[in-house]
Design a protein around this motif. Structure first.
Motif, PDB file in Angstrom:
ATOM      1  N   GLU A  37       0.839  -1.208   0.000  1.00 46.97           N
ATOM      2  CA  GLU A  37       0.000   0.000   0.000  1.00 46.97           C
ATOM      3  C   GLU A  37       0.870   1.252   0.000  1.00 46.97           C
ATOM      4  O   GLU A  37       0.555   2.233  -0.694  1.00 46.97           O
ATOM      5  N   ALA A  38       1.956   1.228   0.759  1.00 50.40           N
ATOM      6  CA  ALA A  38       2.859   2.379   0.825  1.00 50.40           C
ATOM      7  C   ALA A  38       3.482   2.658  -0.549  1.00 50.40           C
ATOM      8  O   ALA A  38       3.591   3.811  -0.959  1.00 50.40           O
ATOM      9  N   GLU A  39       3.881   1.607  -1.251  1.00 55.44           N
ATOM     10  CA  GLU A  39       4.463   1.782  -2.582  1.00 55.44           C
ATOM     11  C   GLU A  39       3.442   2.359  -3.561  1.00 55.44           C
ATOM     12  O   GLU A  39       3.767   3.242  -4.350  1.00 55.44           O
ATOM     13  N   ALA A  40       2.199   1.868  -3.501  1.00 55.80           N
ATOM     14  CA  ALA A  40       1.148   2.386  -4.380  1.00 55.80           C
ATOM     15  C   ALA A  40       0.848   3.852  -4.069  1.00 55.80           C
ATOM     16  O   ALA A  40       0.690   4.671  -4.984  1.00 55.80           O
ATOM     17  N   LEU A  41       0.789   4.196  -2.778  1.00 53.50           N
ATOM     18  CA  LEU A  41       0.565   5.590  -2.390  1.00 53.50           C
ATOM     19  C   LEU A  41       1.689   6.483  -2.880  1.00 53.50           C
ATOM     20  O   LEU A  41       1.455   7.590  -3.374  1.00 53.50           O
ATOM     21  N   ASP A  42       2.918   6.008  -2.742  1.00 56.17           N
ATOM     22  CA  ASP A  42       4.070   6.782  -3.183  1.00 56.17           C
ATOM     23  C   ASP A  42       4.011   7.017  -4.692  1.00 56.17           C
ATOM     24  O   ASP A  42       4.287   8.110  -5.170  1.00 56.17           O
ATOM     25  N   LYS A  43       3.618   5.995  -5.421  1.00 53.31           N
ATOM     26  CA  LYS A  43       3.565   6.092  -6.882  1.00 53.31           C
ATOM     27  C   LYS A  43       2.428   7.006  -7.350  1.00 53.31           C
ATOM     28  O   LYS A  43       2.613   7.840  -8.229  1.00 53.31           O
ATOM     29  N   GLU A  44       1.250   6.861  -6.739  1.00 54.24           N
ATOM     30  CA  GLU A  44       0.052   7.548  -7.220  1.00 54.24           C
ATOM     31  C   GLU A  44      -0.220   8.897  -6.558  1.00 54.24           C
ATOM     32  O   GLU A  44      -0.913   9.733  -7.138  1.00 54.24           O
ATOM     33  N   HIS A  45       0.309   9.103  -5.348  1.00 56.65           N
ATOM     34  CA  HIS A  45      -0.058  10.318  -4.610  1.00 56.65           C
ATOM     35  C   HIS A  45       1.140  11.074  -4.044  1.00 56.65           C
ATOM     36  O   HIS A  45       0.979  11.880  -3.122  1.00 56.65           O
ATOM     37  N   ARG A  46       2.310  10.845  -4.578  1.00 56.49           N
ATOM     38  CA  ARG A  46       3.501  11.546  -4.089  1.00 56.49           C
ATOM     39  C   ARG A  46       3.307  13.056  -4.223  1.00 56.49           C
ATOM     40  O   ARG A  46       2.903  13.557  -5.261  1.00 56.49           O
ATOM     41  N   GLY A  47       3.580  13.764  -3.142  1.00 56.14           N
ATOM     42  CA  GLY A  47       3.463  15.221  -3.150  1.00 56.14           C
ATOM     43  C   GLY A  47       2.053  15.739  -2.912  1.00 56.14           C
ATOM     44  O   GLY A  47       1.849  16.943  -2.848  1.00 56.14           O
ATOM     45  N   HIS A  48       1.084  14.846  -2.781  1.00 54.96           N
ATOM     46  CA  HIS A  48      -0.297  15.261  -2.545  1.00 54.96           C
ATOM     47  C   HIS A  48      -0.524  15.498  -1.054  1.00 54.96           C
ATOM     48  O   HIS A  48       0.127  14.900  -0.211  1.00 54.96           O
ATOM     49  N   GLU A  49      -1.448  16.366  -0.753  1.00 51.60           N
ATOM     50  CA  GLU A  49      -1.865  16.598   0.628  1.00 51.60           C
ATOM     51  C   GLU A  49      -2.929  15.571   0.979  1.00 51.60           C
ATOM     52  O   GLU A  49      -3.919  15.419   0.258  1.00 51.60           O
TER      53      GLU A  49
END
Length: 59
Positions: A37-49
């Protein structure tokens, strides 16, 4: 009476990204995620609030 659920909400995308059953985690002040889940979040939402919400869902 409902079930407490923790939601990780992306403010940039305006959607719920992850949802976890949450009463125990709410008391521990944690939002557990897997490495996948952390990898997917990093890929899809990096830099997002993003923020975490506790919501009660009716059964």
């Amino acid at each position: 009476m409902g079930i407490i659920t923790l939601q990780l909400v992306c403010d940039t995308c305006k959607k719920v990204v992850l949802e976890k059953p949450g009463e125990k985690h709410l008391l521990d002040e944690r939002f557990p995620i897997t490495e996948e889940e952390a990898e997917a979040l990093d890929k899809e939402h990096r830099g997002h609030e993003c923020h975490i919400e506790a919501v009660e869902k009716l059964q």
